[in-house]
Design an enzyme around this catalytic site. Structure first.
Site, PDB file in Angstrom:
ATOM      1  N   HIS A  50      -1.051   0.555   6.989  1.00 35.70           N
ATOM      2  CA  HIS A  50      -1.212   1.487   5.867  1.00 35.70           C
ATOM      3  C   HIS A  50      -0.014   2.424   5.787  1.00 35.70           C
ATOM      4  O   HIS A  50       1.001   2.071   5.238  1.00 35.70           O
ATOM      5  CB  HIS A  50      -2.525   2.263   6.022  1.00 35.70           C
ATOM      6  CG  HIS A  50      -3.735   1.453   5.742  1.00 35.70           C
ATOM      7  ND1 HIS A  50      -4.007   0.910   4.512  1.00 35.70           N
ATOM      8  CD2 HIS A  50      -4.766   1.083   6.543  1.00 35.70           C
ATOM      9  CE1 HIS A  50      -5.161   0.241   4.554  1.00 35.70           C
ATOM     10  NE2 HIS A  50      -5.623   0.326   5.789  1.00 35.70           N
ATOM     11  N   HIS A  78       0.816  -1.222   0.000  1.00 34.52           N
ATOM     12  CA  HIS A  78       0.000   0.000   0.000  1.00 34.52           C
ATOM     13  C   HIS A  78       0.846   1.268   0.000  1.00 34.52           C
ATOM     14  O   HIS A  78       0.854   2.016  -0.960  1.00 34.52           O
ATOM     15  CB  HIS A  78      -0.942  -0.022   1.207  1.00 34.52           C
ATOM     16  CG  HIS A  78      -1.840   1.160   1.278  1.00 34.52           C
ATOM     17  ND1 HIS A  78      -1.906   1.964   2.383  1.00 34.52           N
ATOM     18  CD2 HIS A  78      -2.716   1.680   0.386  1.00 34.52           C
ATOM     19  CE1 HIS A  78      -2.784   2.940   2.165  1.00 34.52           C
ATOM     20  NE2 HIS A  78      -3.288   2.777   0.968  1.00 34.52           N
ATOM     21  N   GLU A 104      -4.447   0.238  10.915  1.00 34.17           N
ATOM     22  CA  GLU A 104      -5.863   0.633  10.972  1.00 34.17           C
ATOM     23  C   GLU A 104      -6.610  -0.086  12.089  1.00 34.17           C
ATOM     24  O   GLU A 104      -7.665   0.384  12.565  1.00 34.17           O
ATOM     25  CB  GLU A 104      -6.527   0.363   9.621  1.00 34.17           C
ATOM     26  CG  GLU A 104      -7.880   1.044   9.480  1.00 34.17           C
ATOM     27  CD  GLU A 104      -8.480   0.875   8.098  1.00 34.17           C
ATOM     28  OE1 GLU A 104      -9.683   1.152   7.953  1.00 34.17           O
ATOM     29  OE2 GLU A 104      -7.758   0.469   7.163  1.00 34.17           O
ATOM     30  N   GLU A 150      -3.845  -4.534   9.477  1.00 36.94           N
ATOM     31  CA  GLU A 150      -4.103  -3.605   8.373  1.00 36.94           C
ATOM     32  C   GLU A 150      -3.112  -2.441   8.348  1.00 36.94           C
ATOM     33  O   GLU A 150      -3.487  -1.285   8.522  1.00 36.94           O
ATOM     34  CB  GLU A 150      -5.531  -3.075   8.421  1.00 36.94           C
ATOM     35  CG  GLU A 150      -6.602  -4.130   8.241  1.00 36.94           C
ATOM     36  CD  GLU A 150      -7.987  -3.534   8.175  1.00 36.94           C
ATOM     37  OE1 GLU A 150      -8.404  -3.164   7.056  1.00 36.94           O
ATOM     38  OE2 GLU A 150      -8.636  -3.407   9.224  1.00 36.94           O
TER      39      GLU A 150
END
Length: 286
Positions: A262, A222, A277, A260
């Protein structure tokens, strides 16, 4: 690598992106809570509520004026928050997402819904440059040492660049359907992440693009951060960090399952900090 964690915000707040401010603290977007968090390196936290709460603050960067600038994607606004917590917002083209400080003293941002690259001065004057490819969905943006603004075009399967006052240049990627998102032009060449292809990409001399497959094709890289020895990236799909050096060696740092990861940044303490996240910041140090 040693990894430690700090809880940020309430449960479900969603730490998403982060940067280091002029005050040495970490400034974090909490995408689900509509908040900006200031996190000192010793863990002390101050939360600042944005309006409306559903504005979805996304990316954040340190501005040339000493303040922090962020995108509020659902509110179609660019926000400015001082290190003392004073917030000002400015209307922006539809769907602002990525943001970076330019070499011209302004902030540059992507407008996903408007299919444009935007520019905002520190006084709040906004203009936009239309992209030549329809529906390109510009995502993240970064300023290179030579002043070029580099950005990913997620739906056009390309990266691009522009100079202030000039038209954008679009560079198609070799791999179809790669879905580029993160980009960092601050190191040697330009590094970017192909979230749908499970690859990292590099733009070198002559704007030549090279792609590198990650060990896990479903890793969904990402955000990226160049470090002079290659590139770090968050693997959203596999809950890991990955580093690739110029010689091709790949190293992973495991993070909690379903965390998660990021955004990532280099802290004032020299450590690598990652926004998870699921609710934490991860600090990664040798």
């Amino acid at each position: 690598m040693r990894v430690s964690y700090l809880r940020v915000g309430a449960a479900g707040a969603g730490p998403y992106a982060l940067t280091t401010g002029a005050d040495g603290a970490l400034w974090v977007t909490l995408v689900h809570a509509g908040q900006i968090a200031r996190v000192a390196l010793d863990g002390r936290e101050q939360l600042y509520q944005l309006e409306p709460a559903g504005c979805q603050p996304a990316q954040i960067t340190a501005g040339p004026d000493g303040a922090l600038w962020y995108t509020a994607t659902s509110a179609n606004e660019i926000g400015r928050i001082t290190v003392d917590g004073e917030i000002t917002t400015f209307p922006a083209p539809v769907g602002p997402y990525g943001i970076t400080a330019g070499a011209d003293g302004a902030l540059w941002f992507t407008a996903m819904g408007a299919n444009a690259i935007g520019r905002i001065t520190v006084a709040g004057s906004v203009e936009a440059v239309a992209l030549p490819t329809a529906g390109a969905m510009p995502s993240m943006i970064s300023c290179a040492p030579d002043g070029r603004l580099w950005f990913t075009l997620n739906q056009a399967n390309a990266v691009g660049w522009l100079r202030p006052g000039a038209q954008p240049v679009v560079l198609p990627l070799p791999t179809a359907g790669a879905g580029p998102v993160g980009i960092d032009a601050t190191g040697q060449g330009v590094w970017f992440a192909e979230i749908l292809a499970g690859r990292l990409g590099h733009v070198g001399a002559g704007d030549r693009i090279t792609e590198f497959a990650l060990p896990d094709p479903a890793a969904r890289p990402h955000a990226v951060l160049a470090d002079g020895r290659g590139c770090w990236a968050t693997e959203w799909g596999s809950s890991r960090l990955v580093h690739r050096d110029p010689g091709g060696a790949v190293h992973h740092v495991d993070l909690p399952e379903s965390s998660e990861p990021h955004g990532l940044t280099r802290g004032a303490d020299g450590a690598l900090w990652v926004a998870l996240e699921s609710g934490h910041l991860a600090r990664v140090a040798p």
